[in-house]
Write a protein that holds these residues in place. Structure first.
Motif, PDB file in Angstrom:
ATOM      1  N   ALA A  95      46.317  42.104  31.533  1.00  6.81           N
ATOM      2  CA  ALA A  95      45.785  43.290  30.865  1.00  6.81           C
ATOM      3  C   ALA A  95      46.547  44.553  31.257  1.00  6.81           C
ATOM      4  O   ALA A  95      46.285  45.619  30.710  1.00  6.81           O
ATOM      5  N   GLY A  96      47.453  44.460  32.198  1.00  6.65           N
ATOM      6  CA  GLY A  96      48.346  45.578  32.482  1.00  6.65           C
ATOM      7  C   GLY A  96      47.770  46.619  33.423  1.00  6.65           C
ATOM      8  O   GLY A  96      46.813  46.384  34.160  1.00  6.65           O
ATOM      9  N   TRP A  97      48.376  47.800  33.368  1.00  4.54           N
ATOM     10  CA  TRP A  97      48.072  48.872  34.302  1.00  4.54           C
ATOM     11  C   TRP A  97      46.725  49.516  33.993  1.00  4.54           C
ATOM     12  O   TRP A  97      46.333  49.626  32.833  1.00  4.54           O
ATOM     13  N   THR A  98      46.049  49.958  35.061  1.00  2.00           N
ATOM     14  CA  THR A  98      44.762  50.615  34.879  1.00  2.00           C
ATOM     15  C   THR A  98      44.437  51.470  36.102  1.00  2.00           C
ATOM     16  O   THR A  98      44.961  51.244  37.194  1.00  2.00           O
ATOM     17  N   ILE A  99      43.582  52.454  35.894  1.00  2.00           N
ATOM     18  CA  ILE A  99      43.023  53.249  37.000  1.00  2.00           C
ATOM     19  C   ILE A  99      41.507  53.072  36.912  1.00  2.00           C
ATOM     20  O   ILE A  99      40.838  53.741  36.113  1.00  2.00           O
ATOM     21  N   PRO A 100      40.947  52.158  37.688  1.00  2.00           N
ATOM     22  CA  PRO A 100      39.529  51.840  37.532  1.00  2.00           C
ATOM     23  C   PRO A 100      38.614  52.880  38.178  1.00  2.00           C
ATOM     24  O   PRO A 100      38.992  53.576  39.120  1.00  2.00           O
ATOM     25  N   LYS A 101      37.418  52.974  37.618  1.00  2.00           N
ATOM     26  CA  LYS A 101      36.328  53.687  38.265  1.00  2.00           C
ATOM     27  C   LYS A 101      35.454  52.649  38.960  1.00  2.00           C
ATOM     28  O   LYS A 101      35.294  51.526  38.475  1.00  2.00           O
ATOM     29  N   VAL A 102      34.877  53.029  40.089  1.00  2.00           N
ATOM     30  CA  VAL A 102      34.118  52.074  40.887  1.00  2.00           C
ATOM     31  C   VAL A 102      32.702  52.588  41.102  1.00  2.00           C
ATOM     32  O   VAL A 102      32.510  53.754  41.483  1.00  2.00           O
ATOM     33  N   HIS A 103      31.748  51.733  40.855  1.00  2.00           N
ATOM     34  CA  HIS A 103      30.346  52.033  41.155  1.00  2.00           C
ATOM     35  C   HIS A 103      29.863  51.009  42.174  1.00  2.00           C
ATOM     36  O   HIS A 103      29.983  49.796  41.963  1.00  2.00           O
ATOM     37  N   VAL A 104      29.337  51.515  43.297  1.00  2.00           N
ATOM     38  CA  VAL A 104      28.842  50.639  44.357  1.00  2.00           C
ATOM     39  C   VAL A 104      27.318  50.749  44.395  1.00  2.00           C
ATOM     40  O   VAL A 104      26.771  51.744  44.880  1.00  2.00           O
ATOM     41  N   PRO A 105      26.619  49.769  43.857  1.00  2.00           N
ATOM     42  CA  PRO A 105      25.156  49.833  43.847  1.00  2.00           C
ATOM     43  C   PRO A 105      24.589  49.573  45.248  1.00  2.00           C
ATOM     44  O   PRO A 105      25.301  49.143  46.163  1.00  2.00           O
ATOM     45  N   GLU A 106      23.298  49.855  45.415  1.00  2.00           N
ATOM     46  CA  GLU A 106      22.663  49.622  46.712  1.00  2.00           C
ATOM     47  C   GLU A 106      22.681  48.144  47.074  1.00  2.00           C
ATOM     48  O   GLU A 106      22.718  47.780  48.252  1.00  2.00           O
ATOM     49  N   SER A 107      22.632  47.302  46.085  1.00  2.00           N
ATOM     50  CA  SER A 107      22.709  45.868  46.339  1.00  2.00           C
ATOM     51  C   SER A 107      23.472  45.210  45.188  1.00  2.00           C
ATOM     52  O   SER A 107      23.544  45.741  44.085  1.00  2.00           O
ATOM     53  N   GLY A 108      24.053  44.092  45.461  1.00  2.00           N
ATOM     54  CA  GLY A 108      24.777  43.375  44.430  1.00  2.00           C
ATOM     55  C   GLY A 108      26.255  43.726  44.408  1.00  2.00           C
ATOM     56  O   GLY A 108      26.771  44.492  45.240  1.00  2.00           O
ATOM     57  N   ALA A 109      26.957  43.174  43.426  1.00  2.00           N
ATOM     58  CA  ALA A 109      28.410  43.320  43.347  1.00  2.00           C
ATOM     59  C   ALA A 109      28.815  44.730  42.940  1.00  2.00           C
ATOM     60  O   ALA A 109      28.065  45.449  42.276  1.00  2.00           O
ATOM     61  N   TRP A 110      30.020  45.119  43.391  1.00  2.00           N
ATOM     62  CA  TRP A 110      30.600  46.372  42.929  1.00  2.00           C
ATOM     63  C   TRP A 110      30.893  46.232  41.430  1.00  2.00           C
ATOM     64  O   TRP A 110      31.135  45.132  40.919  1.00  2.00           O
ATOM     65  N   ILE A 111      30.917  47.379  40.744  1.00  2.00           N
ATOM     66  CA  ILE A 111      31.211  47.383  39.306  1.00  2.00           C
ATOM     67  C   ILE A 111      32.458  48.230  39.066  1.00  2.00           C
ATOM     68  O   ILE A 111      32.472  49.435  39.356  1.00  2.00           O
ATOM     69  N   PHE A 112      33.511  47.609  38.549  1.00  2.00           N
ATOM     70  CA  PHE A 112      34.774  48.273  38.244  1.00  2.00           C
ATOM     71  C   PHE A 112      34.862  48.423  36.727  1.00  2.00           C
ATOM     72  O   PHE A 112      34.706  47.437  35.986  1.00  2.00           O
ATOM     73  N   THR A 113      35.121  49.627  36.246  1.00  2.00           N
ATOM     74  CA  THR A 113      35.270  49.857  34.813  1.00  2.00           C
ATOM     75  C   THR A 113      36.530  50.675  34.562  1.00  2.00           C
ATOM     76  O   THR A 113      37.017  51.402  35.434  1.00  2.00           O
ATOM     77  N   GLY A 114      37.070  50.569  33.347  1.00  2.00           N
ATOM     78  CA  GLY A 114      38.260  51.339  32.987  1.00  2.00           C
ATOM     79  C   GLY A 114      38.796  50.902  31.638  1.00  2.00           C
ATOM     80  O   GLY A 114      38.126  50.193  30.882  1.00  2.00           O
ATOM     81  N   GLU A 115      40.013  51.320  31.363  1.00  2.00           N
ATOM     82  CA  GLU A 115      40.676  50.969  30.106  1.00  2.00           C
ATOM     83  C   GLU A 115      42.071  50.441  30.380  1.00  2.00           C
ATOM     84  O   GLU A 115      42.718  50.816  31.373  1.00  2.00           O
ATOM     85  N   VAL A 116      42.524  49.571  29.502  1.00  2.00           N
ATOM     86  CA  VAL A 116      43.919  49.123  29.477  1.00  2.00           C
ATOM     87  C   VAL A 116      44.404  49.251  28.037  1.00  2.00           C
ATOM     88  O   VAL A 116      43.610  49.334  27.106  1.00  2.00           O
ATOM     89  N   GLU A 117      45.713  49.296  27.850  1.00  2.00           N
ATOM     90  CA  GLU A 117      46.267  49.497  26.518  1.00  2.00           C
ATOM     91  C   GLU A 117      46.596  48.202  25.800  1.00  2.00           C
ATOM     92  O   GLU A 117      46.657  48.167  24.565  1.00  2.00           O
ATOM     93  N   ALA A 118      46.866  47.139  26.552  1.00  5.93           N
ATOM     94  CA  ALA A 118      47.386  45.932  25.901  1.00  5.93           C
ATOM     95  C   ALA A 118      46.904  44.684  26.613  1.00  5.93           C
ATOM     96  O   ALA A 118      46.478  44.720  27.780  1.00  5.93           O
ATOM     97  N   LEU A 119      46.989  43.557  25.905  1.00  9.69           N
ATOM     98  CA  LEU A 119      46.752  42.236  26.471  1.00  9.69           C
ATOM     99  C   LEU A 119      47.975  41.383  26.181  1.00  9.69           C
ATOM    100  O   LEU A 119      48.551  41.459  25.095  1.00  9.69           O
ATOM    101  N   SER A 120      48.363  40.542  27.147  1.00 10.57           N
ATOM    102  CA  SER A 120      49.555  39.724  26.932  1.00 10.57           C
ATOM    103  C   SER A 120      49.395  38.358  27.578  1.00 10.57           C
ATOM    104  O   SER A 120      48.564  38.156  28.465  1.00 10.57           O
ATOM    105  N   PHE A 121      50.232  37.432  27.113  1.00 12.47           N
ATOM    106  CA  PHE A 121      50.238  36.086  27.696  1.00 12.47           C
ATOM    107  C   PHE A 121      51.681  35.674  27.941  1.00 12.47           C
ATOM    108  O   PHE A 121      52.625  36.224  27.371  1.00 12.47           O
ATOM    109  N   HIS A 122      51.843  34.677  28.805  1.00 20.53           N
ATOM    110  CA  HIS A 122      53.154  34.108  29.096  1.00 20.53           C
ATOM    111  C   HIS A 122      52.980  32.604  29.176  1.00 20.53           C
ATOM    112  O   HIS A 122      52.025  32.111  29.781  1.00 20.53           O
TER     113      HIS A 122
END
Length: 451
Positions: A95-122
């Motif tokens: 999915a390429g380069w990204t600058i994620p935002k991070v939300h750390v809840p009081e319990s449970g997994a961290w949540i990473f969100t953001g945007e990417v410009e492209a998807l690719s396969f090899h």
């Protein structure tokens, strides 16, 4: 046969949610991942994808340090993170380069969100080396009408296809009217080299239609591997239609002229070299100028005039006309002027006053022996390449707008004619530049008037 578009269309429809049971956010090269988790990618627009990754880093310190790397040098894009995913159907995607935002809840997994410009396969395997690109076509645009008219009729159950010979390579264009796509394929050659060709093939379209046309789908193949992308595809804007090279009374009937223009533009782009003699991975200078005027057309009338006036001078330089020896004077007149400049230089050298004006004065006099942009354009008027009204519009506007004078905020017959004549001058110079191009000349192409 399953095509690139068939394989990737399910990743490109706006609103599509791609389930990803495994998502990995990478740090620097050779560093451990920041986090491995699960989530989904959503197709937000034809220009971007959004993602949500849920997971907890195994090393909090490493994760926090890595996420702050971009803060140390925000101008170095390689300091961003990279996202790779495995989809629910088992596909491995980058999915390429990204600058994620991070939300750390009081319990449970961290949540990473953001945007990417492209998807690719090899993938590895046996392939036919070459390049395939597909461009989104808006349903309501004159380009769609032009292409429908200019493609030959489809054979059997196939789609309309046009084959063009460019610098010894066979370029095949296909109009997929039902899917709103223009598909271009080119086999690998010593001219249309994969990884370069995927950029080059779209540059003639940006110039011909005056739109920011970039491929939605890209396939790059060698004989042993293939890479495919879903890439950003900007929306077409009617504001920039006046920037298109392909316009005029014959725009809907001159099919041969259209395809010849495409051939010459592609040959010019593929045959160009930078100052070191290397291939251009980035856009050709001519294409860059068109991108600038396209974007200016979406701004104010003053920005339009400023950009076109500057772009005209840039094209004169691309033609190799500015700075060359004067050709608008006969040998006797040029000799007399040369003697006068030499005498002036001698006078300035002998002058015993303040020395600061001496060198600027000598340079100004020396420029009389070289062709200026004004003189070059006047010669093009005399040669019939440029209309007098086009030159007059540029001559009237360029100094005025460059030194702070606004053009009219309102549309009037006189003001509109000035701006449109300025645009026509830009296109006239483009056609003059393409006149030097031989799309059948393998191994090279003449890129300037000076050659």
């Amino acid at each position: 046969m399953v095509t690139l578009v068939d394989r990737l269309r399910h990743l490109s429809e706006v609103g599509t949610v791609i389930a990803c049971p495994e998502m990995t956010l990478l740090a620097g090269d050779h560093d451990p991942p920041i986090v491995v988790g699960a989530g989904e990618i959503t197709v937000l627009t034809p220009m971007s994808f959004g993602y949500t990754l849920r997971g907890t880093p195994s090393d909090f310190g490493h994760a926090l340090r890595s996420l702050r790397r971009i803060d140390r040098d925000p101008y170095d894009g390689t300091q961003r993170e990279r996202l790779t995913v495995k989809t629910s159907d088992g596909a491995d995607l980058m999915a390429g380069w990204t600058i994620p935002k991070v939300h750390v809840p009081e319990s449970g997994a961290w949540i990473f969100t953001g945007e990417v410009e492209a998807l690719s396969f090899h993938e590895n395997g046996d392939f036919d080396p070459g390049t395939e690109v597909a461009y989104l076509l808006p349903q309501q645009h004159r380009a769609r009408v032009i292409l429908r008219r200019f493609f030959p009729p489809a054979l059997g159950d196939g789609m309309p296809t046009k084959s063009l010979r460019v610098l010894g390579s066979e370029v095949v264009l296909t109009l997929d009217d039902d899917a709103d796509l223009l598909i271009v394929r080119a086999p690998a050659s010593n001219v249309l080299i994969p990884c370069y060709a995927e950029n080059w093939l779209g540059e003639p379209l940006r110039i011909l239609f005056g739109q920011l046309i970039y491929p939605r789908f890209v396939l790059r193949q060698s004989d042993k591997w293939a890479m495919g992308w879903v890439r950003p595809s900007p929306r077409w804007m009617r504001d920039s239609d006046a920037c298109s090279l392909w316009q005029g009374d014959d725009e809907l009937v001159d099919a041969d002229g259209f395809w010849e223009s495409f051939r010459r533009l592609l040959a010019y782009v593929a045959g160009a070299r930078d100052e070191r003699g290397d291939l251009n991975f980035e856009a050709n200078k001519l294409t860059e100028l068109y991108v600038e005027v396209i974007q200016a057309a979406r701004g104010s009338r003053w920005v339009w005039a400023l950009t076109y006036a500057s772009a005209v001078e840039a094209l004169v330089k691309l033609l190799g006309l500015e700075g060359r020896a004067r050709t608008d004077m006969d040998a006797k007149a040029l000799k007399e002027l040369t003697l006068a400049v030499d005498s002036f230089h001698a006078y300035i050298d002998a002058w015993e006053g303040d020395p600061r004006p001496k060198e600027p004065a000598k340079r100004a006099a020396g420029r009389l022996l070289r062709t200026s942009s004004v003189q070059a354009l006047r010669q093009l008027v005399a040669d019939g390449w440029v209309a007098k009204d086009e030159f007059d519009a540029w001559d009237r506007l360029r100094n005025r707008v460059m030194h702070g004078s606004l053009v009219s905020l309102y549309s009037t017959a006189e003001e509109d004619k000035l701006l449109l004549d300025l645009s026509r001058l830009f296109h006239s110079l483009t056609r003059r530049l393409l006149q030097n191009v031989d799309p059948d000349r393998e191994g090279g192409v003449s890129n300037s008037e000076a050659e």
